[in-house]
Design a protein around this motif. Structure first.
Motif, PDB file in Angstrom:
ATOM      1  N   PHE A   6      17.065  11.004 -36.001  1.00  0.00           N
ATOM      2  CA  PHE A   6      16.345  11.937 -36.864  1.00  0.00           C
ATOM      3  C   PHE A   6      14.905  12.151 -36.404  1.00  0.00           C
ATOM      4  O   PHE A   6      14.011  12.436 -37.195  1.00  0.00           O
ATOM      5  N   ALA A   7      14.672  12.037 -35.099  1.00  0.00           N
ATOM      6  CA  ALA A   7      13.315  12.139 -34.553  1.00  0.00           C
ATOM      7  C   ALA A   7      12.673  13.490 -34.869  1.00  0.00           C
ATOM      8  O   ALA A   7      11.487  13.552 -35.187  1.00  0.00           O
ATOM      9  N   ARG A   8      13.432  14.550 -34.806  1.00  0.00           N
ATOM     10  CA  ARG A   8      12.857  15.881 -35.076  1.00  0.00           C
ATOM     11  C   ARG A   8      12.332  15.973 -36.509  1.00  0.00           C
ATOM     12  O   ARG A   8      11.225  16.452 -36.749  1.00  0.00           O
ATOM     13  N   ALA A   9      13.116  15.504 -37.456  1.00  0.00           N
ATOM     14  CA  ALA A   9      12.681  15.527 -38.852  1.00  0.00           C
ATOM     15  C   ALA A   9      11.474  14.617 -39.058  1.00  0.00           C
ATOM     16  O   ALA A   9      10.524  14.973 -39.757  1.00  0.00           O
ATOM     17  N   ALA A  13       9.657   4.899 -41.724  1.00  0.00           N
ATOM     18  CA  ALA A  13      10.960   5.297 -41.187  1.00  0.00           C
ATOM     19  C   ALA A  13      11.005   5.150 -39.674  1.00  0.00           C
ATOM     20  O   ALA A  13      11.996   4.679 -39.115  1.00  0.00           O
ATOM     21  N   VAL A  14       9.941   5.526 -39.005  1.00  0.00           N
ATOM     22  CA  VAL A  14       9.873   5.371 -37.548  1.00  0.00           C
ATOM     23  C   VAL A  14       9.972   3.896 -37.185  1.00  0.00           C
ATOM     24  O   VAL A  14      10.645   3.522 -36.229  1.00  0.00           O
ATOM     25  N   GLY A  15       9.342   3.045 -37.971  1.00  0.00           N
ATOM     26  CA  GLY A  15       9.355   1.608 -37.686  1.00  0.00           C
ATOM     27  C   GLY A  15      10.743   1.013 -37.706  1.00  0.00           C
ATOM     28  O   GLY A  15      11.079   0.207 -36.840  1.00  0.00           O
ATOM     29  N   VAL A  16      11.570   1.415 -38.648  1.00  0.00           N
ATOM     30  CA  VAL A  16      12.917   0.841 -38.709  1.00  0.00           C
ATOM     31  C   VAL A  16      13.874   1.524 -37.740  1.00  0.00           C
ATOM     32  O   VAL A  16      14.821   0.908 -37.267  1.00  0.00           O
ATOM     33  N   PRO A  33      11.910   5.204 -29.405  1.00  0.00           N
ATOM     34  CA  PRO A  33      10.834   5.164 -28.411  1.00  0.00           C
ATOM     35  C   PRO A  33      10.017   6.450 -28.329  1.00  0.00           C
ATOM     36  O   PRO A  33       8.800   6.393 -28.151  1.00  0.00           O
ATOM     37  N   SER A  34      10.650   7.598 -28.502  1.00  0.00           N
ATOM     38  CA  SER A  34       9.910   8.857 -28.408  1.00  0.00           C
ATOM     39  C   SER A  34       8.902   9.029 -29.538  1.00  0.00           C
ATOM     40  O   SER A  34       7.978   9.834 -29.428  1.00  0.00           O
ATOM     41  N   MET A  35       9.073   8.286 -30.623  1.00  0.00           N
ATOM     42  CA  MET A  35       8.182   8.413 -31.774  1.00  0.00           C
ATOM     43  C   MET A  35       6.956   7.505 -31.667  1.00  0.00           C
ATOM     44  O   MET A  35       6.002   7.659 -32.406  1.00  0.00           O
ATOM     45  N   ASN A  49       6.623  -1.445 -32.547  1.00  0.00           N
ATOM     46  CA  ASN A  49       7.343  -0.560 -31.624  1.00  0.00           C
ATOM     47  C   ASN A  49       6.854  -0.749 -30.203  1.00  0.00           C
ATOM     48  O   ASN A  49       7.642  -0.760 -29.265  1.00  0.00           O
ATOM     49  N   GLY A  50       5.575  -0.920 -30.022  1.00  0.00           N
ATOM     50  CA  GLY A  50       5.039  -1.132 -28.684  1.00  0.00           C
ATOM     51  C   GLY A  50       5.520  -2.434 -28.086  1.00  0.00           C
ATOM     52  O   GLY A  50       5.920  -2.491 -26.924  1.00  0.00           O
TER      53      GLY A  50
END
Length: 159
Positions: A89-92, A111-114, A118-120, A146-147
């Motif tokens: 769901f990266a686009r959203a 949401a990105v964290g869970v 990688p692109s986010m 994430n890093g």
């Protein structure tokens, strides 16, 4: 009484995982439930366990929430995306990370964290400079996590 919606939401998550074939029948009517935790888990259950039919069933109302002029609807949508644990769901999430409302940006960062997409990661790092303290505080640990995860994956792939 406050814990009842939370318990119902946990029960829905379990039901969807244990009975994916029945997920649509059980969860579709709850997409408009008045209790947010119940409604959220209905969306999450359909997206995670409902197969193509579940995605189609929950997808349109989720897109409507993402595109809504109401910040609470957009924040809710970010919470649903967090619950899916899906990098798909990266686009959203990109749209929600750039939302004008701080509560929506913070929910999108969670949401990105869970999802560990990688692109986010660069977008999450960019929120470390957000003008709102809560967004910066939410982005910091997620960007670091994430890093670190990316660094570990990169080292494993290089070995």
């Amino acid at each position: 009484a406050e814990s009842e919606p939370a318990l119902r939401a946990q029960a829905l998550r379990t039901l969807a995982a244990l009975d994916p074939e029945g997920a649509i029948d059980h969860l579709e009517p709850l997409l408009s439930a008045p209790d947010e935790p119940v409604r959220r888990e209905a969306f999450v259950g359909l997206l995670r366990h409902g197969g193509i039919e579940g995605i189609l069933c929950a997808g349109e109302p989720l897109l409507a929430a993402i595109r809504s002029p109401d910040a609470e609807q957009r924040r809710f949508a970010a919470g649903v995306l967090e619950g899916t644990h899906s990098p798909g769901f990266a686009r959203a999430l990109t749209a929600l990370l750039a939302d004008p409302e701080a509560s929506v940006r913070s929910a999108a960062v969670r949401a990105v964290g869970v999802a560990q997409t990688p692109s986010m990661w660069p977008r999450t790092v960019g929120l470390l400079a957000d003008r709102v303290d809560d967004v910066r505080r939410t982005a910091g640990p997620k960007a670091l996590a994430n890093g670190v995860g990316l660094s570990r994956r990169g080292r494993r792939q290089a070995a």
